[in-house]
Design an enzyme around this catalytic site. Structure first.
Site, PDB file in Angstrom:
ATOM      1  N   GLY A   1      43.432  14.972  57.855  1.00 25.61           N
ATOM      2  CA  GLY A   1      43.258  16.337  58.344  1.00 25.61           C
ATOM      3  C   GLY A   1      42.736  17.246  57.258  1.00 25.61           C
ATOM      4  N   GLY A   2      42.693  18.567  57.565  1.00 27.49           N
ATOM      5  CA  GLY A   2      42.167  19.509  56.605  1.00 27.49           C
ATOM      6  C   GLY A   2      43.029  19.643  55.368  1.00 27.49           C
ATOM      7  CG  MET A   3      47.673  20.231  53.765  1.00 30.83           C
ATOM      8  SD  MET A   3      49.379  20.306  54.348  1.00 30.83           S
ATOM      9  CE  MET A   3      49.329  21.756  55.394  1.00 30.83           C
ATOM     10  N   GLY A   4      45.024  17.265  53.885  1.00 29.91           N
ATOM     11  CA  GLY A   4      45.038  16.115  52.992  1.00 29.91           C
ATOM     12  C   GLY A   4      45.158  14.817  53.751  1.00 29.91           C
TER      13      GLY A   4
ATOM     14  CB  VAL B   1      49.476  11.541  56.712  1.00 33.19           C
ATOM     15  CG1 VAL B   1      50.936  11.193  57.012  1.00 33.19           C
ATOM     16  CG2 VAL B   1      49.238  13.026  56.872  1.00 33.19           C
TER      17      VAL B   1
ATOM     18  CE  LYS C   1      50.116  16.456  56.726  1.00 33.50           C
ATOM     19  NZ  LYS C   1      49.944  17.490  57.786  1.00 33.50           N
TER      20      LYS C   1
ATOM     21  CG  ASP D   1      46.824  24.513  63.623  1.00 26.35           C
ATOM     22  OD1 ASP D   1      46.105  24.860  64.584  1.00 26.35           O
ATOM     23  OD2 ASP D   1      46.544  23.585  62.853  1.00 26.35           O
TER      24      ASP D   1
END
Length: 210
Positions: free
Chosen positions: A1-4, A6, A21, A99
């Protein structure tokens, strides 16, 4: 995803499977304080956060699939009640998700709903995909946060101080999709979708929905 990224991992001290994550960059102090608040939540419909580090989160491993349109009103009501219960618990603790979308709501094999990433929406980058539902916006002050197709009007306007009502609007958009099989305000581009959320009403649900 955008954050990193997993990863599935094993906690060797407590002998349990967890999800880790790994973020693209280091978390801010504000993010870590928010993570501590999320970790205090203990509800069967919220994914448990076990630990937070400079650039990683350790979470409950949830084996399930994202919620999707269902074929019976009773199934829809069961999903809706569980999601609402999880939202209620977090909102009572002063935490807003920011979100909420089908991809952040898993349905397990034993029929349990688990809401992921509660209150941890962070500065994320667009995936570059053409589908507006996958595009996330930066969370810097004065910019929008969330996934375009499931934003509330206040998110689409870039308002910084979101309240539980914002999550409730996104919850309604998720239920609309689960009931109808389509997104309420989806348009050809992200700006058109955001404008529709702000200015228009969703089409009536299909006649087949009680």
């Amino acid at each position: 995803g955008g954050m990193g990224e997993v990863f599935k991992a094993r906690d060797t001290r407590l002998d349990r499977i967890v999800a880790i994550k790994i973020a693209h960059g280091e978390f801010s102090g504000r993010f870590q304080r928010k993570a501590q608040a999320v970790a205090s939540l203990n509800h069967p419909n919220i994914c448990q956060l076990y630990d937070v580090g400079p650039d990683y989160l350790v979470m409950e491993f949830v084996e399930g699939r994202p919620v999707a349109p269902v074929d019976a009103p009773r199934k829809l009501l069961d999903l809706a009640v569980q999601i609402a219960d999880g939202l209620c618990a977090a909102h009572a603790a002063g935490i807003v998700h920011r979100d909420l979308k089908p991809g952040n709501i898993l349905f397990t094999r034993d029929g349990r709903v688990k809401i992921l990433d509660f209150g941890l929406a962070k500065a994320a980058v667009s995936t570059g995909a053409a589908d507006a539902a996958t595009e996330t916006m930066l969370t810097d002050p004065g910019t929008t946060v969330g996934t375009v197709d499931y934003m509330s009007p206040e998110q689409a306007r870039g308002e910084p101080n979101l309240t539980p009502q914002s999550d409730q609007f996104s919850f309604g958009l998720v239920l609309y999709e689960l009931a109808s099989g389509k997104r309420a305000f989806h348009r050809r581009s992200a700006p058109e979708t955001m404008a529709a959320i702000i200015r228009e009403d969703a089409e009536p649900l299909p006649a087949s929905v009680p």
